[in-house]
Design an enzyme around this catalytic site. Sequence first.
Site, PDB file in Angstrom:
ATOM      1  N   GLY A 297     -49.499 -26.537  70.812  1.00  0.00           N
ATOM      2  CA  GLY A 297     -48.160 -25.977  71.010  1.00  0.00           C
ATOM      3  C   GLY A 297     -47.604 -26.298  72.373  1.00  0.00           C
TER       4      GLY A 297
ATOM      5  N   VAL B 174     -44.389 -21.513  76.295  1.00  0.00           N
ATOM      6  CA  VAL B 174     -45.677 -21.140  76.884  1.00  0.00           C
ATOM      7  C   VAL B 174     -46.577 -22.357  77.048  1.00  0.00           C
ATOM      8  CG1 VAL B 174     -47.748 -19.739  76.610  1.00  0.00           C
ATOM      9  CG2 VAL B 174     -45.527 -18.807  75.948  1.00  0.00           C
TER      10      VAL B 174
ATOM     11  N   SER C  51     -49.801 -11.218  71.145  1.00  0.00           N
ATOM     12  CA  SER C  51     -48.518 -10.621  71.492  1.00  0.00           C
ATOM     13  C   SER C  51     -48.689  -9.117  71.646  1.00  0.00           C
ATOM     14  CB  SER C  51     -47.480 -10.909  70.398  1.00  0.00           C
ATOM     15  OG  SER C  51     -46.330 -10.113  70.563  1.00  0.00           O
ATOM     16  N   SER C  52     -47.849  -8.517  72.480  1.00  0.00           N
ATOM     17  CA  SER C  52     -47.913  -7.064  72.679  1.00  0.00           C
ATOM     18  C   SER C  52     -47.457  -6.300  71.442  1.00  0.00           C
ATOM     19  CB  SER C  52     -47.055  -6.660  73.881  1.00  0.00           C
ATOM     20  OG  SER C  52     -45.698  -7.017  73.685  1.00  0.00           O
ATOM     21  N   CYS C  53     -46.857  -6.981  70.464  1.00  0.00           N
ATOM     22  CA  CYS C  53     -46.403  -6.299  69.257  1.00  0.00           C
ATOM     23  C   CYS C  53     -47.569  -5.903  68.348  1.00  0.00           C
ATOM     24  CB  CYS C  53     -45.404  -7.151  68.482  1.00  0.00           C
ATOM     25  SG  CYS C  53     -46.130  -8.598  67.687  1.00  0.00           S
TER      26      CYS C  53
ATOM     27  N   TYR D 240     -45.466 -10.532  61.660  1.00  0.00           N
ATOM     28  CA  TYR D 240     -45.920 -11.317  62.813  1.00  0.00           C
ATOM     29  C   TYR D 240     -47.067 -10.610  63.524  1.00  0.00           C
ATOM     30  CZ  TYR D 240     -45.739 -13.595  67.409  1.00  0.00           C
ATOM     31  OH  TYR D 240     -46.062 -14.264  68.569  1.00  0.00           O
TER      32      TYR D 240
ATOM     33  N   LYS E 226     -51.077 -11.820  64.208  1.00  0.00           N
ATOM     34  CA  LYS E 226     -51.710 -11.875  65.521  1.00  0.00           C
ATOM     35  C   LYS E 226     -52.954 -10.986  65.573  1.00  0.00           C
ATOM     36  CE  LYS E 226     -49.175 -14.883  67.594  1.00  0.00           C
ATOM     37  NZ  LYS E 226     -49.766 -16.160  68.038  1.00  0.00           N
TER      38      LYS E 226
ATOM     39  N   PRO F 282     -49.857 -11.173  75.846  1.00  0.00           N
ATOM     40  CA  PRO F 282     -48.784 -11.122  76.853  1.00  0.00           C
ATOM     41  C   PRO F 282     -47.663 -10.182  76.444  1.00  0.00           C
ATOM     42  CG  PRO F 282     -48.578 -13.097  75.541  1.00  0.00           C
ATOM     43  CD  PRO F 282     -49.833 -12.418  75.083  1.00  0.00           C
TER      44      PRO F 282
ATOM     45  N   ASN G   5     -43.404  -9.318  76.905  1.00  0.00           N
ATOM     46  CA  ASN G   5     -42.225 -10.146  76.619  1.00  0.00           C
ATOM     47  C   ASN G   5     -42.084 -11.262  77.651  1.00  0.00           C
ATOM     48  OD1 ASN G   5     -40.923  -8.385  74.414  1.00  0.00           O
ATOM     49  ND2 ASN G   5     -41.280  -6.947  76.084  1.00  0.00           N
ATOM     50  N   LEU G   6     -41.866 -12.476  77.161  1.00  0.00           N
ATOM     51  CA  LEU G   6     -41.835 -13.663  78.008  1.00  0.00           C
ATOM     52  C   LEU G   6     -40.426 -14.222  78.156  1.00  0.00           C
ATOM     53  CD1 LEU G   6     -44.748 -15.521  76.210  1.00  0.00           C
ATOM     54  CD2 LEU G   6     -44.943 -14.040  78.214  1.00  0.00           C
TER      55      LEU G   6
ATOM     56  N   HIS H 287     -34.998 -14.283  71.888  1.00  0.00           N
ATOM     57  CA  HIS H 287     -35.386 -12.991  72.418  1.00  0.00           C
ATOM     58  C   HIS H 287     -34.293 -12.469  73.344  1.00  0.00           C
ATOM     59  CE1 HIS H 287     -39.432 -14.477  71.146  1.00  0.00           C
ATOM     60  NE2 HIS H 287     -39.539 -13.222  70.767  1.00  0.00           N
TER      61      HIS H 287
ATOM     62  N   TRP I 124     -26.747  -6.033  71.253  1.00  0.00           N
ATOM     63  CA  TRP I 124     -27.272  -5.259  70.136  1.00  0.00           C
ATOM     64  C   TRP I 124     -28.054  -4.024  70.591  1.00  0.00           C
ATOM     65  CZ3 TRP I 124     -29.462  -9.937  66.915  1.00  0.00           C
ATOM     66  CH2 TRP I 124     -28.363 -10.646  66.398  1.00  0.00           C
TER      67      TRP I 124
END
Length: 321
Positions: free
Chosen positions: A11, A16, A108-110, A137, A141, A164, A166-167, A180, A203
């Site tokens: 990637g 990233v 991801s932190s999600c 998603y 992860k 990580p 939010n990037l 994002h 939003w």
Amino acid sequence: MQKTSKVYIAGARGMVGSAIVRCLHKQGYTNVISSDYQDFDLTNAAACDAYFETNKPEFVVLAAAKVGGIVANDTYPADFIRVNLQIQINIIDCCFRHKVKKLLFLGSSCIYPKLAPQPMKEEYILSGKLEPTNDAYALAKIAGIIMCKSYNRQHGTNFIAAMPTNLFGPGDNFNLKDSHVIPAMIRKFHEGKIQNAPSVELWGTGTPRREFVYVEDLAEALVYMLEKFEVTPGAREEEKMFMNVGVGSDITIKELALMIKDIVGFKGEIVWNSAMPDGTPRKLLDVHRLTELGWKAKTTLPEALKLSYQWFLDNWKDARK
């Protein structure tokens, strides 16, 4: 990991991945190889196996993923879970079968529950319900973490993971349909300034709190983990093989909007569209484990936002939009 070790970044054309490549070169690594969707399809198991057989990487960073903002995740959940699971299964299994010395999986932190206690510790994984707008998603992860953990337990591999926050930064996605929050705000305020618009619509309500890390800082943290972080022998808990990556502080979306508005120089008003989803009320990572390892982010949020806006101005023609 030696400066001459062969390090594969899956990637590498993404935000990233490209930052990791830059960081490795900056730190003197001389044998960095990379691929992206334009080189071969990471969802194709045979293609992945052939790449590993030909190139024989010693260290691997799995930065390839299908990503997007709230609307994209909520609209295309099947795509998000399918593509990410396929990539993860292929790359993680290749790392085992081709005897890679260390894999760093990027999560991801999600992965944490929507209403997890704040700040969120690594052990909070799977302790509650996920945010429904991006649960597909998040589950992909989580599966990647458990897969790395399972290979470590069964096969004695050295597979680690980073979660990580939010990037944002160079190489970001400025397409308003699936970007994002920070790149979306940068573009909206910039276009509002150019058009001399009386207002810009954002939003949600602006009340959720978010933590942000500059992608160049994240890349340094990931390289640091490759060098310093090992799987704890005999440890079976998820938190023993992965750690959060963030800055340890957060702000409201409204505060962020005012900061970006000022940096861009937009003079109009902000109109909040409360009919659009806010997402998780708060997402702040507990980063004490990474701090104890010896790493801390260097770039302040205002400084990083200024750098990101300048990159947007300098690269608008070639930016993802």
